[in-house]
Design an enzyme around this catalytic site. Structure first.
Site, PDB file in Angstrom:
ATOM      1  CG  ASP A 293      -0.310   0.036   2.529  1.00 27.63           C
ATOM      2  OD1 ASP A 293       0.902   0.295   2.591  1.00 27.63           O
ATOM      3  OD2 ASP A 293      -1.005  -0.170   3.540  1.00 27.63           O
TER       4      ASP A 293
ATOM      5  N   GLY B 268       0.937   3.688   2.205  1.00 25.00           N
ATOM      6  CA  GLY B 268       1.174   4.262   3.531  1.00 25.00           C
ATOM      7  C   GLY B 268       0.145   5.313   3.899  1.00 25.00           C
ATOM      8  N   GLY B 269      -0.580   5.810   2.903  1.00 26.92           N
ATOM      9  CA  GLY B 269      -1.517   6.920   3.125  1.00 26.92           C
ATOM     10  C   GLY B 269      -2.612   6.596   4.126  1.00 26.92           C
ATOM     11  CG  PHE B 270      -6.100   3.312   5.268  1.00 27.15           C
ATOM     12  CD1 PHE B 270      -7.344   3.896   5.061  1.00 27.15           C
ATOM     13  CD2 PHE B 270      -5.976   2.349   6.265  1.00 27.15           C
ATOM     14  CE1 PHE B 270      -8.439   3.530   5.834  1.00 27.15           C
ATOM     15  CE2 PHE B 270      -7.061   1.980   7.043  1.00 27.15           C
ATOM     16  CZ  PHE B 270      -8.304   2.566   6.823  1.00 27.15           C
TER      17      PHE B 270
ATOM     18  CG  ASP C 123      -5.512   7.060  -1.965  1.00 24.55           C
ATOM     19  OD1 ASP C 123      -4.672   6.650  -1.129  1.00 24.55           O
ATOM     20  OD2 ASP C 123      -6.620   6.530  -2.114  1.00 24.55           O
TER      21      ASP C 123
ATOM     22  CD  GLN D 282     -10.166   7.562  -2.101  1.00 24.88           C
ATOM     23  OE1 GLN D 282     -11.302   7.588  -1.631  1.00 24.88           O
ATOM     24  NE2 GLN D 282      -9.203   6.839  -1.537  1.00 24.88           N
TER      25      GLN D 282
ATOM     26  N   GLY E 162     -11.713   4.128  -0.216  1.00 24.74           N
ATOM     27  CA  GLY E 162     -12.724   4.800   0.598  1.00 24.74           C
ATOM     28  C   GLY E 162     -14.095   4.171   0.512  1.00 24.74           C
TER      29      GLY E 162
ATOM     30  CG  ASP F 221      -5.944  -5.581   1.732  1.00 20.60           C
ATOM     31  OD1 ASP F 221      -5.690  -5.333   2.928  1.00 20.60           O
ATOM     32  OD2 ASP F 221      -6.462  -4.737   0.977  1.00 20.60           O
TER      33      ASP F 221
ATOM     34  CB  CYS G 258     -10.809 -27.067   6.759  1.00 24.37           C
ATOM     35  SG  CYS G 258      -9.268 -26.161   6.584  1.00 24.37           S
TER      36      CYS G 258
ATOM     37  CB  CYS H  59      -5.648 -26.089   7.075  1.00 24.80           C
ATOM     38  SG  CYS H  59      -6.304 -25.996   8.748  1.00 24.80           S
TER      39      CYS H  59
ATOM     40  CB  CYS I  89      -8.836 -28.909   9.866  1.00 28.21           C
ATOM     41  SG  CYS I  89      -9.564 -27.302  10.249  1.00 28.21           S
TER      42      CYS I  89
ATOM     43  CG  HIS J  65      -9.147 -23.077  10.212  1.00 25.14           C
ATOM     44  ND1 HIS J  65      -9.584 -24.072   9.384  1.00 25.14           N
ATOM     45  CD2 HIS J  65     -10.202 -22.237  10.404  1.00 25.14           C
ATOM     46  CE1 HIS J  65     -10.868 -23.865   9.095  1.00 25.14           C
ATOM     47  NE2 HIS J  65     -11.259 -22.759   9.699  1.00 25.14           N
TER      48      HIS J  65
HETATM   49 ZN   LIG Z   1      -8.613 -25.841   8.732  1.00 27.58          ZN
END
Ligand SMILES: [Zn+2]
Length: 364
Positions: free
Chosen positions: A91, A93-95, A145, A188, A215, A265, A303, A305, A308, A334
């Protein structure tokens, strides 16, 4: 050639695609785990990859403090520094800087602010943001921005959007072109249709490699967010990726994919994981709840993973209650797997043209 984006299939407004970068392909719709301070908290890079993530996000604000960006540059960039070999988006850095409301000042030139850590004064301009993201070796650089709060008056939103367009131009001019790396513009204009249209049109004329919707997710209800997407997304070119920043909950992601968004994200799966909240098919569970203390089932029996496959809810309840580091690691792993499984299910549904019935398929 900077970044290449190919749309492979469409279902309604949703797209299945692939973004080609110098460090690998990103399948879209994509979810990017957030690696705030050169680490996705509680995760080894190999394990992030094993969840199915193609790309991670790094935060310019956290990496510009105390000279970290310069040190990372000397080390060969963020990828080498943190041992993540895939693509990275950073990003601007603005936010984060703008959310330091008491510690910052915005001028035409940029933002001056004091670090939340030690009060040191810094300046973030479009040119400095481009330099830091270059130092980090970012595959996808974001323009600097101004992200105004919500709600905001029409006049304030207009002024802010116009400043962001001037910063967009300066960001683009300062961006150093490299093969397989690119820069995204950020639309924006708050919830005002004509301002969004002006912002989108001007950015499209500047010809960025992709477009983010800024935004949109700040204190708005889901319905308002979806309305904003419905009138903004059609203003963006079909052949470029679209990124909705900071989103979100699984249902927000699904609704946004249906409205033509390709990239997301959010800190939610990792932050929730550290607090013992797990995303599972059909909803969420809080593993700290006493009803799981003797539950022999895995977090989510569909799942696959590591968590799990090997651990019971009872063990996770025990670890999280005892504030053991392993508890945070296992639930984070997970949750990030759940998010990547969700993206994979969305990609499959687009390919098979059955996205309209996605909500009834038991994933969310
Ligand atoms: Zn899992």
């Amino acid at each position: 050639m900077s970044l290449k984006y190919k749309v492979l299939a469409k279902d309604g407004n949703a797209r299945l695609g692939v973004l080609e970068t110098a460090h690998g392909e990103v399948r879209t719709p994509a979810f990017m785990p957030v690696g705030t301070a050169a680490t996705v908290k509680a995760m080894f890079p190999e394990d992030i990859k094993a969840t199915g993530a193609d790309i991670i996000l790094g935060n310019t604000y956290h990496l510009m403090l105390r000279g970290a960006a310069e040190r990372i540059h000397k080390f060969g960039g963020l990828r080498k520094f943190m041992n993540w070999h895939g693509p990275i988006l950073t990003d601007s850095g603005g936010f984060q800087v703008l959310s330091l409301t008491k510690l910052r000042k915005i001028t035409e030139e940029g933002v001056t602010f004091r670090s939340h850590l030690d009060g040191t004064k810094y300046e973030l301009t479009p040119e400095r943001s481009m330099e830091i993201q270059y130092f980090l070796g970012s595959n996808v650089t974001m323009i600097l921005d101004e992200c105004p709060p919500y709600p905001i008056s029409y006049m304030k939103a207009k002024k802010s959007m116009e400043l962001s367009l001037r910063w967009a131009e300066r960001s683009k001019a300062a961006f150093i072109k490299r093969e397989g790396h690119g820069i995204f513009g950020i639309v924006q204009g708050s919830v005002f249709e004509d301002l969004r249209a002006k912002s989108a049109q001007t950015l499209v004329d500047m010809d960025f490699d992709g477009y983010a919707l800024g935004g949109v997710a700040i204190g708005e209800m889901q319905e308002l967010m979806f309305q904003t997407l419905e009138f903004t997304v059609p203003l963006l070119p079909q052949e470029k990726p679209r990124y909705l920043m900071g989103i979100g909950k699984p249902k927000d992601i699904v609704g946004s994919v249906m409205r033509g968004v390709d990239m997301f994200d959010c800190v939610l799966p990792s932050r929730s994981g550290r607090n013992g909240q797990a995303f599972v098919r059909g909803g969420t569970i809080n593993i700290k709840n006493a009803k799981y203390s003797e539950d022999t089932k895995p977090l989510d029996d569909k799942c696959e993973c590591y968590t799990c496959k090997n651990y019971s809810r009872a063990y996770l309840y025990h670890l999280v209650r005892c504030k053991e580091i392993l508890g945070a690691m296992l639930v984070t792993m997970h949750n990030l797997t759940y998010y990547q499984d969700l993206m994979q299910a969305l990609r499959k549904a687009i390919e098979e043209k059955r996205l309209s019935s996605f909500e009834s398929q038991g994933f969310i």
